[in-house]
Design an enzyme around this catalytic site. Structure first.
Site, mmCIF file in Angstrom:
data_model
loop_
_atom_site.group_PDB
_atom_site.id
_atom_site.type_symbol
_atom_site.label_atom_id
_atom_site.label_comp_id
_atom_site.label_asym_id
_atom_site.label_seq_id
_atom_site.Cartn_x
_atom_site.Cartn_y
_atom_site.Cartn_z
ATOM 1 N N SER A 1 71.152 27.892 -9.403
ATOM 2 C CA SER A 1 71.054 28.320 -10.808
ATOM 3 C C SER A 1 71.576 27.203 -11.703
ATOM 4 O O SER A 1 72.320 26.330 -11.231
ATOM 5 C CB SER A 1 71.909 29.575 -11.009
ATOM 6 O OG SER A 1 72.039 29.900 -12.371
ATOM 7 N N TYR B 1 79.384 35.185 -9.388
ATOM 8 C CA TYR B 1 78.014 34.656 -9.367
ATOM 9 C C TYR B 1 78.008 33.130 -9.490
ATOM 10 O O TYR B 1 77.389 32.425 -8.694
ATOM 11 C CB TYR B 1 77.207 35.287 -10.503
ATOM 12 C CG TYR B 1 75.743 34.870 -10.524
ATOM 13 C CD1 TYR B 1 74.811 35.504 -9.705
ATOM 14 C CD2 TYR B 1 75.290 33.845 -11.356
ATOM 15 C CE1 TYR B 1 73.470 35.132 -9.721
ATOM 16 C CE2 TYR B 1 73.955 33.468 -11.370
ATOM 17 C CZ TYR B 1 73.047 34.116 -10.555
ATOM 18 O OH TYR B 1 71.717 33.735 -10.566
HETATM 19 N N1 LIG Z 1 65.907 35.351 -13.091
HETATM 20 C C1 LIG Z 1 66.712 34.397 -13.520
HETATM 21 O O1 LIG Z 1 66.882 34.201 -14.733
HETATM 22 C C2 LIG Z 1 67.415 33.493 -12.528
HETATM 23 C C3 LIG Z 1 68.072 32.359 -13.027
HETATM 24 C C4 LIG Z 1 68.724 31.508 -12.155
HETATM 25 C C5 LIG Z 1 68.723 31.780 -10.788
HETATM 26 N N2 LIG Z 1 68.087 32.883 -10.331
HETATM 27 C C6 LIG Z 1 68.137 33.130 -8.881
HETATM 28 O O2 LIG Z 1 66.830 33.205 -8.374
HETATM 29 C C7 LIG Z 1 66.812 34.068 -7.237
HETATM 30 C C8 LIG Z 1 65.722 35.110 -7.419
HETATM 31 O O3 LIG Z 1 66.030 35.833 -8.609
HETATM 32 P P1 LIG Z 1 64.989 36.804 -9.337
HETATM 33 O O4 LIG Z 1 65.280 36.676 -10.777
HETATM 34 O O5 LIG Z 1 63.617 36.618 -8.819
HETATM 35 O O6 LIG Z 1 65.620 38.202 -8.846
HETATM 36 P P2 LIG Z 1 64.939 39.638 -8.631
HETATM 37 O O7 LIG Z 1 66.073 40.618 -8.672
HETATM 38 O O8 LIG Z 1 63.830 39.810 -9.573
HETATM 39 O O9 LIG Z 1 64.429 39.511 -7.137
HETATM 40 C C9 LIG Z 1 65.388 39.291 -6.100
HETATM 41 C C10 LIG Z 1 64.879 39.842 -4.796
HETATM 42 O O10 LIG Z 1 65.940 39.692 -3.839
HETATM 43 C C11 LIG Z 1 66.034 40.889 -3.099
HETATM 44 N N3 LIG Z 1 67.382 41.064 -2.560
HETATM 45 C C12 LIG Z 1 68.526 41.296 -3.254
HETATM 46 N N4 LIG Z 1 69.532 41.472 -2.392
HETATM 47 C C13 LIG Z 1 69.025 41.344 -1.144
HETATM 48 C C14 LIG Z 1 69.563 41.437 0.151
HETATM 49 N N5 LIG Z 1 70.866 41.717 0.360
HETATM 50 N N6 LIG Z 1 68.747 41.241 1.210
HETATM 51 C C15 LIG Z 1 67.433 40.972 1.015
HETATM 52 N N7 LIG Z 1 66.858 40.900 -0.173
HETATM 53 C C16 LIG Z 1 67.647 41.080 -1.245
HETATM 54 C C17 LIG Z 1 65.676 41.991 -4.091
HETATM 55 O O11 LIG Z 1 65.284 43.190 -3.424
HETATM 56 C C18 LIG Z 1 64.547 41.336 -4.867
HETATM 57 O O12 LIG Z 1 63.286 41.588 -4.291
HETATM 58 C C19 LIG Z 1 68.218 34.663 -7.131
HETATM 59 O O13 LIG Z 1 68.954 33.954 -6.154
HETATM 60 C C20 LIG Z 1 68.792 34.450 -8.511
HETATM 61 O O14 LIG Z 1 70.196 34.359 -8.487
HETATM 62 C C21 LIG Z 1 67.424 33.756 -11.158
#
Ligand SMILES: NC(=O)c1ccc[n+]([C@@H]2O[C@H](COP(=O)([O-])OP(=O)(O)OC[C@H]3O[C@@H](n4cnc5c(N)ncnc54)[C@H](O)[C@@H]3O)[C@@H](O)[C@H]2O)c1
Length: 255
Positions: A137, A150
């Site tokens: 991130s 986080y």
């Molecule tokens: N969306 C943002 O703005 C953003 C920004 C920076 C980093 N990220 C990172 O990107 C990655 C994806 O984020 P996203 O926004 O697509 O999230 P999201 O919540 O839309 O999707 C995340 C997926 O991970 C799965 N998940 C969560 N816990 C789990 C577990 N214990 N075992 C298996 N699956 C699990 C969820 O079921 C979901 O399908 C994450 O690591 C998040 O921290 C997201």
């Protein structure tokens, strides 16, 4: 077809960045294993091109991960690409964060990447090629208020990325992808926690110098590039995809 003859494992692939990454790999020829704790991942998988497999898996649990990777190896014979994408957002300062919440965030965001890499690396070494992508991130570099666990988990992923890059070179590479704000179910959940979600969305768009947030597909596109032969000389590094978030000094105005 950049990923013909490749096997890709994507964690957290039911939705958001993980689903977009799985779709990109599938479209470009890879056989794709989608791992997610959410059974809806099965529906995400059926929409994909080519050979694919959904494995329900909580990536915070070592025994479950071991059995999921066994299923992938049995189905596809080995692993070339691993995207450690599953993650959760939780809020709290150090004093507000319970030990249980700290452990939950570390287990899902950080320990999972270690455990999944542990499962995938022997296969990559045996095949003589591989890429591990850790989805970190912008909060690996800068932070917002109230996200102690986080931001710590996302910063530590950079250390794991460097460690894998050094220990498994020359044939296996490891990189971190560090998004700013991305329009995914995680973001919508976070925004809806506030009393005025529309106002928060306006602020979030505004705080990026490019005046918008990213799509999941834009992040998947960077992951695809870093996994491709075009990025063969890149390892151990962290790539921000953040629309310039955090570049400007607060308070300065153009007019
Ligand atoms: N969306 C943002 O703005 C953003 C920004 C920076 C980093 N990220 C990172 O990107 C990655 C994806 O984020 P996203 O926004 O697509 O999230 P999201 O919540 O839309 O999707 C995340 C997926 O991970 C799965 N998940 C969560 N816990 C789990 C577990 N214990 N075992 C298996 N699956 C699990 C969820 O079921 C979901 O399908 C994450 O690591 C998040 O921290 C997201």
């Amino acid at each position: 077809m950049r990923f013909d003859d490749h096997v890709a494992v994507v964690t957290g692939a039911a939705k958001g960045i993980g689903a977009a990454t799985a779709a990109l790999f599938a479209k470009e020829g890879a056989r794709v294993a989608l791992l997610d704790a959410d059974p809806d991942g099965a529906a995400t998988a059926t929409d994909l091109d080519g050979d694919h497999l959904f494995v329900r898996c909580d990536v915070s649990d070592g025994a479950t991960i071991e059995s999921a990777f066994e299923t992938v190896r049995e189905a596809f014979g080995g692993i070339d690409l691993l995207v450690n994408n599953a993650g959760i957002q939780r809020y709290g300062t150090v004093t507000q964060t319970s030990e249980a919440l700290w452990d939950e965030v570390m287990n899902v965001n950080l320990k999972s990447a270690f455990l999944c890499a542990k499962q995938a690396l022997p296969s990559m070494v045996e095949r003589g090629r591989g890429v591990v992508v850790n989805v970190a991130s912008v909060q690996s570099f800068i932070t917002q208020a109230n996200v102690a666990a986080y931001t710590t988990s996302k910063t530590a992923l950079l250390g794991l990325t460097r460690s894998i890059a050094v220990d498994y070179a020359p044939n296996v590479r490891s990189v971190a992808v560090c998004p700013g704000t991305v329009d995914t179910p995680m973001l919508r959940w976070a925004v809806n926690e506030s009393p005025d979600p529309d106002e928060v969305m306006r602020e979030v768009n505004e705080m990026h110098p490019v005046k918008r947030i990213a799509t999941a597909e834009e992040v998947a596109s960077l992951i695809g590039y870093l996994c491709s032969a075009d990025a063969a000389f890149i390892t151990g590094q962290a790539y921000r995809i953040d629309g310039g978030l955090g570049l400007s000094i607060g308070g300065s105005k153009r007019d």
